[in-house]
Design an enzyme around this catalytic site. Structure first.
Site, PDB file in Angstrom:
ATOM      1  N   PHE A  86     -41.794 131.708  99.641  1.00 15.02           N
ATOM      2  CA  PHE A  86     -40.996 130.695 100.325  1.00 15.02           C
ATOM      3  C   PHE A  86     -40.042 131.285 101.352  1.00 15.02           C
ATOM      4  O   PHE A  86     -39.252 130.565 101.937  1.00 15.02           O
ATOM      5  CB  PHE A  86     -40.213 129.875  99.308  1.00 15.02           C
ATOM      6  CG  PHE A  86     -41.088 129.056  98.420  1.00 15.02           C
ATOM      7  CD1 PHE A  86     -41.593 127.834  98.848  1.00 15.02           C
ATOM      8  CD2 PHE A  86     -41.440 129.510  97.165  1.00 15.02           C
ATOM      9  CE1 PHE A  86     -42.415 127.082  98.033  1.00 15.02           C
ATOM     10  CE2 PHE A  86     -42.265 128.754  96.343  1.00 15.02           C
ATOM     11  CZ  PHE A  86     -42.757 127.535  96.774  1.00 15.02           C
ATOM     12  N   GLY A  87     -40.097 132.587 101.579  1.00 14.09           N
ATOM     13  CA  GLY A  87     -39.229 133.167 102.588  1.00 14.09           C
ATOM     14  C   GLY A  87     -38.710 134.539 102.192  1.00 14.09           C
ATOM     15  O   GLY A  87     -39.141 135.131 101.199  1.00 14.09           O
ATOM     16  N   ASP A 140     -44.145 130.632  87.720  1.00  9.30           N
ATOM     17  CA  ASP A 140     -44.434 131.809  88.535  1.00  9.30           C
ATOM     18  C   ASP A 140     -43.809 133.061  87.931  1.00  9.30           C
ATOM     19  O   ASP A 140     -43.231 133.891  88.635  1.00  9.30           O
ATOM     20  CB  ASP A 140     -43.930 131.595  89.967  1.00  9.30           C
ATOM     21  CG  ASP A 140     -44.579 132.569  90.955  1.00  9.30           C
ATOM     22  OD1 ASP A 140     -45.703 133.042  90.679  1.00  9.30           O
ATOM     23  OD2 ASP A 140     -43.966 132.850  92.000  1.00  9.30           O
ATOM     24  N   VAL A 175     -35.689 137.463 101.261  1.00 13.44           N
ATOM     25  CA  VAL A 175     -34.471 137.650 100.476  1.00 13.44           C
ATOM     26  C   VAL A 175     -33.669 138.783 101.108  1.00 13.44           C
ATOM     27  O   VAL A 175     -34.217 139.844 101.442  1.00 13.44           O
ATOM     28  CB  VAL A 175     -34.785 137.981  99.008  1.00 13.44           C
ATOM     29  CG1 VAL A 175     -33.495 138.145  98.210  1.00 13.44           C
ATOM     30  CG2 VAL A 175     -35.658 136.899  98.391  1.00 13.44           C
TER      31      VAL A 175
END
Length: 403
Positions: free
Chosen positions: A98-99, A212, A101
């Protein structure tokens, strides 16, 4: 409490109601019985009305508290930009589905981990806020703590506590660094992950399915205590709900159970399967993928073959061979194989697993052949495989970079 009209009704019953058949007054007993019935009815209505008003006030207070919680958790984008040096490449510590960090530091010196969601995440602002409030209420020593969020323009950002020792995969799958993970440390990590999942499944205010769980989503603090992270795929269940179905299968190949891959079904037993895979990875120091020895073999197949042939101790990471508890290792292998059973009902609950790790006298069922043993060989660099239904276009093998 009676109103004036209530007294009028009772007065009429006592003094003016005629007898329809005989033209006489109703007997005192009948009048009293009727009056008592009406009084009880009015009292019941008054009580229900009071309950409704009270519940409405409590809901309003609850909604107000949520609003206050949201406001108290919100960070300005300028604060996040300053903390991460404008999302500097040097501050990147990981990447998920999702992107990116980033590591950051607030003006008060507190270190944070900033998860900047991709603009294509598809989550609306209200849904994002609701998820933030939910995750913020999850408080457990084996879960990464959410500190806040930022929602400005197209930016959706989550701010977590910074966990200094990076992720479990950073150590576990590195030939040199995994020497830092002796058996007592690995056993502590296994127990901590189990307690974190038990909290999510049974002990928190909600029943939460992580969906997950993998080595890169387990972070390690300064004392090598595990903290489950990344709730981007998590789902909330009603306390009496056992499973759910989705047409959009997401996750990481190798950790997803067969019923999820084939039918889109997920439940607490989906996390159990992932936990079993992770448990076997911790024991062996090998990823759940095909690796080359004298022939290519899947980790679950490798574990089952050694268990079945009575050579389960050969599964242990060679770096641990001199200093380990054979009883603990064998019990963990046993638990791991039970967790990855094809039949959902044959997988243990997290409560059973946690109890078994703490009390070695707990009897365990014998495992059967694990799921996925009949699948064709796949390359781990691919995001999908011929062994997975074509509809699974969101399955990844993305691993987080060192944190």
């Amino acid at each position: 409490m009676f109103l004036g009209s209530d007294y009028d009704i009772l007065y009429n019953f006592f003094f003016y109601l005629p007898n329809a058949e005989k033209g006489k007054r109703i007997s005192v007993g009948t009048i009293l019985a009727t009056a008592v019935s009406i009084a009880i009815g009015v009292l019941l209505l008054s009580t229900l009305s009071w309950c409704w008003v009270t519940r409405k006030k409590e809901k309003m207070i609850g909604d107000a508290n949520d609003i206050i919680n949201v406001e108290s958790l919100q960070f300005d984008l300028s604060t996040v930009i300053a903390a991460t040096n404008n999302f500097s490449h040097d501050n990147k510590i990981g990447q998920g589905g999702f992107g990116w960090v980033y590591k950051g530091k607030l003006s008060n010196g507190q270190e944070i981990a900033v998860k900047r969601l991709s603009k294509s995440s598809g989550q609306g602002a209200e849904e994002f806020k609701n998820e933030v409030v939910l995750v913020a209420k999850l408080q457990h020593r084996n879960l990464v703590r959410l500190l806040g969020f930022c929602l400005e323009g197209e930016e959706k950002i989550l701010i977590y506590e910074f966990v200094p020792n990076k992720s479990l995969d950073y150590f576990l799958f590195d030939s040199d660094k995994r020497a830092c993970l002796d058996w007592p440390t690995r056993y502590k990590i296994i127990g901590g992950i189990a307690r974190g999942l038990l909290y999510l499944h049974e002990d928190s205010r909600f029943k939460i399915i992580h969906r997950d769980l993998k080595a890169s989503n387990v972070l390690l603090d300064g004392d090598m205590n595990p903290k489950i992270s990344d709730f981007g795929m998590a789902r909330i269940f009603g306390m009496d709900q056992s499973q759910a179905n989705t047409n959009r299968v997401v996750g990481t190949f190798g950790y997803m159970p067969p019923e999820y891959v084939r039918q889109g079904l997920f439940s607490v037993k989906s996390d159990i399967y992932s936990f079993g895979v992770l448990l076997l990875e911790i024991i062996t120091g090998k990823k759940n993928s095909f690796y080359h020895s004298e022939y290519a073999e899947y980790l679950l197949s490798f574990a089952w073959r050694n268990w079945n042939e009575g050579t389960a101790s050969e599964l242990l990471d060679p770096i641990l061979r001199e200093f380990y508890s054979r009883e603990e290792v064998m019990r963990c292998i046993h638990i791991g194989l039970l967790c990855v059973q094809d039949n959902v009902d044959q997988r243990p609950t997290m409560a059973t697993i946690a109890r078994t790790l703490n009390i070695h006298s707990v009897a365990l069922e014998l495992p059967q052949r694990p799921a996925f043993l009949g699948y064709e060989r796949m390359e781990t660099t691919q995001s999908t495989s011929r062994s997975i239904p074509e509809s699974m276009n969101d399955v990844t093998n993305t691993e987080l970079a060192p944190r």
